[in-house]
Design a protein around this motif. Structure first.
Motif, PDB file in Angstrom:
ATOM      1  N   ASP A  36       0.867  -1.181   0.000  1.00 33.14           N
ATOM      2  CA  ASP A  36       0.000   0.000   0.000  1.00 33.14           C
ATOM      3  C   ASP A  36       0.906   1.235   0.000  1.00 33.14           C
ATOM      4  O   ASP A  36       1.468   1.610   1.031  1.00 33.14           O
ATOM      5  CB  ASP A  36      -0.917   0.014   1.221  1.00 33.14           C
ATOM      6  CG  ASP A  36      -1.908   1.179   1.125  1.00 33.14           C
ATOM      7  OD1 ASP A  36      -2.803   1.117   0.274  1.00 33.14           O
ATOM      8  OD2 ASP A  36      -1.737   2.161   1.877  1.00 33.14           O
TER       9      ASP A  36
ATOM     10  N   HIS B  61      -8.732   3.596   7.265  1.00 37.89           N
ATOM     11  CA  HIS B  61      -9.476   3.614   6.001  1.00 37.89           C
ATOM     12  C   HIS B  61      -9.415   2.242   5.324  1.00 37.89           C
ATOM     13  O   HIS B  61     -10.439   1.737   4.821  1.00 37.89           O
ATOM     14  CB  HIS B  61      -8.888   4.685   5.075  1.00 37.89           C
ATOM     15  CG  HIS B  61      -9.358   4.579   3.653  1.00 37.89           C
ATOM     16  ND1 HIS B  61     -10.631   4.949   3.244  1.00 37.89           N
ATOM     17  CD2 HIS B  61      -8.728   4.124   2.528  1.00 37.89           C
ATOM     18  CE1 HIS B  61     -10.767   4.731   1.952  1.00 37.89           C
ATOM     19  NE2 HIS B  61      -9.623   4.230   1.491  1.00 37.89           N
ATOM     20  N   LEU B  62      -8.229   1.622   5.324  1.00 40.94           N
ATOM     21  CA  LEU B  62      -8.072   0.298   4.707  1.00 40.94           C
ATOM     22  C   LEU B  62      -8.897  -0.756   5.455  1.00 40.94           C
ATOM     23  O   LEU B  62      -9.480  -1.648   4.840  1.00 40.94           O
ATOM     24  CB  LEU B  62      -6.588  -0.104   4.697  1.00 40.94           C
ATOM     25  CG  LEU B  62      -5.671   0.741   3.803  1.00 40.94           C
ATOM     26  CD1 LEU B  62      -4.206   0.377   4.037  1.00 40.94           C
ATOM     27  CD2 LEU B  62      -6.024   0.569   2.325  1.00 40.94           C
TER      28      LEU B  62
ATOM     29  N   LYS C  13     -11.709  -0.172   7.180  1.00 48.67           N
ATOM     30  CA  LYS C  13     -13.127   0.059   6.864  1.00 48.67           C
ATOM     31  C   LYS C  13     -13.486  -0.509   5.492  1.00 48.67           C
ATOM     32  O   LYS C  13     -14.564  -1.079   5.296  1.00 48.67           O
ATOM     33  CB  LYS C  13     -13.435   1.562   6.896  1.00 48.67           C
ATOM     34  CG  LYS C  13     -13.494   2.148   8.297  1.00 48.67           C
ATOM     35  CD  LYS C  13     -13.726   3.659   8.221  1.00 48.67           C
ATOM     36  CE  LYS C  13     -13.819   4.276   9.615  1.00 48.67           C
ATOM     37  NZ  LYS C  13     -13.889   5.751   9.546  1.00 48.67           N
ATOM     38  N   ARG C  14     -12.585  -0.325   4.546  1.00 51.86           N
ATOM     39  CA  ARG C  14     -12.826  -0.807   3.185  1.00 51.86           C
ATOM     40  C   ARG C  14     -12.938  -2.339   3.165  1.00 51.86           C
ATOM     41  O   ARG C  14     -13.802  -2.911   2.504  1.00 51.86           O
ATOM     42  CB  ARG C  14     -11.682  -0.336   2.277  1.00 51.86           C
ATOM     43  CG  ARG C  14     -12.033  -0.299   0.809  1.00 51.86           C
ATOM     44  CD  ARG C  14     -11.035   0.504   0.029  1.00 51.86           C
ATOM     45  NE  ARG C  14      -9.722  -0.141  -0.026  1.00 51.86           N
ATOM     46  CZ  ARG C  14      -8.648   0.377  -0.622  1.00 51.86           C
ATOM     47  NH1 ARG C  14      -8.721   1.584  -1.170  1.00 51.86           N
ATOM     48  NH2 ARG C  14      -7.509  -0.255  -0.643  1.00 51.86           N
TER      49      ARG C  14
ATOM     50  N   SER D   9      -6.959  -7.273   0.054  1.00 51.70           N
ATOM     51  CA  SER D   9      -7.842  -6.539   0.968  1.00 51.70           C
ATOM     52  C   SER D   9      -7.641  -6.969   2.414  1.00 51.70           C
ATOM     53  O   SER D   9      -7.615  -6.137   3.329  1.00 51.70           O
ATOM     54  CB  SER D   9      -9.310  -6.763   0.585  1.00 51.70           C
ATOM     55  OG  SER D   9      -9.586  -6.169  -0.659  1.00 51.70           O
TER      56      SER D   9
ATOM     57  N   LYS E  36     -16.237  -3.850   4.611  1.00 55.11           N
ATOM     58  CA  LYS E  36     -17.404  -3.883   3.724  1.00 55.11           C
ATOM     59  C   LYS E  36     -17.546  -5.262   3.088  1.00 55.11           C
ATOM     60  O   LYS E  36     -18.662  -5.739   2.863  1.00 55.11           O
ATOM     61  CB  LYS E  36     -17.278  -2.809   2.637  1.00 55.11           C
ATOM     62  CG  LYS E  36     -17.490  -1.399   3.166  1.00 55.11           C
ATOM     63  CD  LYS E  36     -17.362  -0.364   2.057  1.00 55.11           C
ATOM     64  CE  LYS E  36     -17.581   1.049   2.603  1.00 55.11           C
ATOM     65  NZ  LYS E  36     -17.369   2.083   1.566  1.00 55.11           N
TER      66      LYS E  36
ATOM     67  N   GLY F 233      -6.419  -4.683   5.534  1.00 59.78           N
ATOM     68  CA  GLY F 233      -7.378  -4.409   6.597  1.00 59.78           C
ATOM     69  C   GLY F 233      -7.088  -5.075   7.922  1.00 59.78           C
ATOM     70  O   GLY F 233      -7.788  -4.814   8.903  1.00 59.78           O
TER      71      GLY F 233
END
Length: 553
Positions: free
Chosen positions: A304, A325-326, A328-329, A427, A332, A431
Motif C-alpha cells: 500500500d 481507512h483500509l 473500513k474498506r 484486501s 465492507k 485491513g
C-alpha cells in the motif's frame, strides 16, 4: 507478431542475458486470470512481475486452465461449495501455433496462447490448452481443472506442461539456455530434451534447474512408474533407463528425486527450508547441489504505497488514518459476505491462506475456553477473520473450514470469508492488524503471505518457520512463538505447546501493546514495513536466481 520466430518484445538488461524458460503449473498474475490455487502461484506471479521490472531474458510457461482451480461458493447453510465455471480471457492472444504431443501413446493437439508483457507488467508468458475440437473428450479435459484429483489426468497435466512447453519453444524457434522447473510438475520437459539430444544426459543437465517447495519427503509427488510410462511421460525412454536415472528400486516414481538427479542445480525457498531439504535428500546419491533462495513478493504490486508515503513523511496522523481507512474498506467485504459489521477501532486478526492440515487453521479453537475469553474480552476487544481455499477433495480441510463457519455463527466478531484469491488476499492484508500464521514447524517451506501482509501494515504473528527466521525480531517488527522441540515432541504435544504460547503472547504482549501503547504498536508496524520492503521484494529474488542458479559460468 510472428510467433513462429519469436523474439523478446523488449530490450534485455545485459546483467540478465541468460535465456530462461520458467515452467510452473500455476501463476497468480492478476485477479482477472484465475489459473492459480495458492502460494506456488503467488510466488510465480511475483517472479514474472520482477522479471519484467528487471528486463530479464525470461519467459513463463503454464497451462490455460478452463475452469481454474475452483470457485469457492457456499451451500445454503454457508458451508463450502466448490463450483467450476468456464473462464474467458479476451486479453490473451491466440499465437496461431498448434502442435501435437504424445500422451498415453496417442497424439494430442496443443494450442498456445500469449500474455503480452504490457497487459499486467509481466515477463512474456505462454499458456497451453488441449481444449480443442481436434481432441477427444478425455484429451480436452487435461487442461480443465488445476490439480485434478484423477491420477492419470494429473500425470497428463505434467506432460502437457513439461513436454508441451518444451515443444512449444521448439515450434517458436525460441532457443532457451535454462529450463527452470518451479516444482517438479514440469519434469517431462527433461525427458523431452533427453530424447531431443539423443540421450545426452549431460546436455540436459546443463539446461535444467529445479526449485523444490516441499519440506518433507512424503509430500513430494510419487506415482506408479508403469502408469507414468504408459502415459508417455518419458518421451520414449525405457523403464529400465528411467530407473537408472531416478535410482530407486521400487515402482513408485518420485518426481522431485528424479528432478534433483537430472538438474544441474536446485534451490529451496528459504534458508531453513534449504537446511531441511539438504538433510532430507542428501541420503540419496547423485543429486545436484541444493542452494537456498528465499521466496519474495513484488513490492510494487502488493504494497500500500500511500501507507509507505505517510511512514516516510513521518506523518503519524496520516498513517493511522490510512490504516483505519483500509480496515473500513475491507470490513465492507466482511459485511457483504457474513452480515457482521466490524469496527475499525477494534484489533483485527486474520488467518488467510490455503487450508492444509499442517497449517492448523483452527488451532486457536482447540482451547474453547481461551477462545471464548479472547472473543469476549471487554478490555481488549478482538475481531478475527478466516479465509482460504481447501483442495476440493481434501475432506479433512473442508471439514475444518466448515467447522469454522459453524463457529462463526455464534460470534458477531468472527467471520469466515470465501473467494480467497488475489483481490481478497490484498484486501485482508490491508485491513488486518495482525497476520496469524501458525504452521507446524518445519512444515512450511516459505509462507510468503506474511511478506505481503507486512507490506500493508499488518504485523506478523507466526510460529518460527519458513521465511520468518530471516525476518523476525520478535516484539520489534513481528511476534514469534518460541520454537518447540519438534524433533522429540509428538504432534499433539507440539500443537499444545504452540497453542499455549499463541494465547500467552496474544493476551500478555500483543493486545496490551495495541491498546495501551499505540505509539509502540505503530513503531512495530513501521519497522515491519521497512524490513520487508527490499529483502523480501521479488526483484531481489529474481536477481538471485540469475546470479546463483541460471548463470553457468
Amino acid at each position: 507478431m510472428d510467433f513462429k520466430n519469436y523474439e523478446m518484445p523488449y530490450s534485455i538488461n545485459k546483467q540478465f542475458s541468460e535465456k530462461v524458460a520458467y515452467f510452473s503449473m500455476e501463476f497468480a498474475i492478476d485477479q482477472a486470470l484465475k489459473i492459480y490455487s495458492g502460494g506456488l502461484g503467488f510466488l510465480a506471479g511475483s517472479h514474472m512481475r520482477s522479471a519484467f521490472n528487471l528486463k530479464q531474458d525470461l519467459v513463463g510457461i503454464g497451462i490455460l486452465w478452463k475452469y481454474g482451480y475452483y470457485d469457492q461458493a457456499r451451500n445454503q447453510d454457508q458451508t463450502l461449495l466448490p463450483t467450476w465455471t468456464r473462464k474467458l480471457y479476451s486479453f490473451l492472444e491466440d499465437t496461431g501455433i498448434k502442435f501435437q504431443i504424445e500422451i498415453h501413446s496417442a497424439p494430442v493437439w496443443v494450442k498456445a496462447y500469449y500474455l503480452n508483457p504490457d497487459t499486467f507488467n509481466t515477463a512474456p508468458m505462454f499458456f497451453l490448452s488441449t481444449d480443442l475440437p481436434e481432441n477427444d473428450h478425455i484429451s480436452k479435459t487435461i487442461c480443465h481443472r488445476l490439480y485434478d484429483a484423477n491420477e492419470s489426468t494429473k500425470i497428463a497435466q505434467m506432460i502437457l506442461l513439461g513436454k508441451g512447453g518444451a515443444k512449444l519453444l521448439d515450434e517458436m524457434n525460441f532457443e532457451r539456455e535454462v529450463y527452470h522447473l518451479n516444482e517438479a510438475h514440469g519434469l517431462p520437459a527433461a525427458f523431452y530434451l533427453l530424447n531431443k539430444y539423443n540421450g545426452d544426459k549431460e546436455k540436459v543437465k546443463e539446461k535444467l534447474v529445479f526449485t523444490t517447495h516441499t519440506p518433507e519427503e512424503a509430500g513430494n509427488e510419487k506415482h506408479n512408474l508403469h502408469l507414468c510410462y504408459d502415459m508417455s511421460y518419458f518421451s520414449g525412454l525405457k523403464i529400465s533407463e528411467v530407473k537408472a536415472i531416478e535410482g530407486v528400486a521400487d515402482d513408485r516414481f518420485n518426481h522431485s528425486l528424479c528432478a534433483l538427479r537430472m538438474a544441474r542445480i536446485s534451490n529451496a525457498v528459504s534458508q531453513l527450508h534449504g537446511e531441511v531439504s539438504r538433510e532430507m535428500w542428501n541420503k540419496y546419491p547423485n543429486i545436484c547441489e541444493i542452494k537456498a533462495i528465499t521466496n519474495a513478493q513484488e513490492y510494487k504490486y502488493w504494497a500500500d504505497h500511500p501507507l509507505y508515503k505517510f511512514k516516510e513523511d513521518k506523518d503519524n496522523k496520516g498513517f493511522d488514518h490510512r490504516k483505519k481507512h483500509l480496515k473500513k474498506r475491507m470490513f465492507k467485504i466482511v459485511a457483504d459476505q457474513t452480515g457482521n459489521l466490524f469496527d475499525a477501532d477494534v484489533f483485527t486478526i486474520v488467518w488467510a491462506r490455503r487450508f492444509a492440515g499442517y497449517k492448523r487453521a483452527d488451532l486457536l479453537l482447540h482451547d474453547k475456553a481461551r477462545f471464548e475469553k479472547l472473543l469476549n474480552n471487554p478490555k481488549y476487544p478482538v475481531q478475527i477473520i478466516w479465509a482460504g481455499k481447501p483442495y476440493p477433495m481434501d475432506y479433512s480441510s473442508i471439514s475444518t473450514f466448515n467447522s469454522l463457519v459453524e463457529q462463526s455463527k455464534n460470534y458477531k466478531n468472527m467471520a469466515v470469508l470465501t473467494g480467497y484469491e488475489l483481490a481478497l488476499s490484498k484486501s485482508l492484508k490491508q485491513g488486518s492488524d495482525l497476520w496469524l500464521n501458525n504452521p507446524r514447524v518445519p512444515r512450511e517451506a516459505s509462507g510468503t503471505s506474511g511478506m505481503t501482509a507486512a507490506m500493508n501494515g499488518s504485523v506478523n504473528f507466526s510460529t518460527d518457520d519458513g521465511w520468518i527466521p530471516e525476518f523476525a525480531k520478535s516484539g520489534k517488527n513481528s511476534f514469534v512463538v518460541p520454537q518447540a522441540d519438534y524433533n522429540n515432541l509428538s504432534v499433539y504435544d507440539q500443537d499444545e505447546f504452540d497453542l499455549n504460547n499463541l494465547y500467552d503472547m496474544l493476551e500478555n504482549e500483543i493486545l496490551p501493546m495495541y491498546y495501551d501503547q499505540p505509539k509502540k504498536w505503530r513503531d512495530v508496524v513501521k519497522l515491519s514495513m521497512e524490513d520487508v520492503k527490499d529483502k523480501f521484494n521479488s526483484d531481489r529474488m529474481a536477481t538471485e536466481y540469475y546470479e546463483q542458479i541460471y548463470k553457468t559460468s
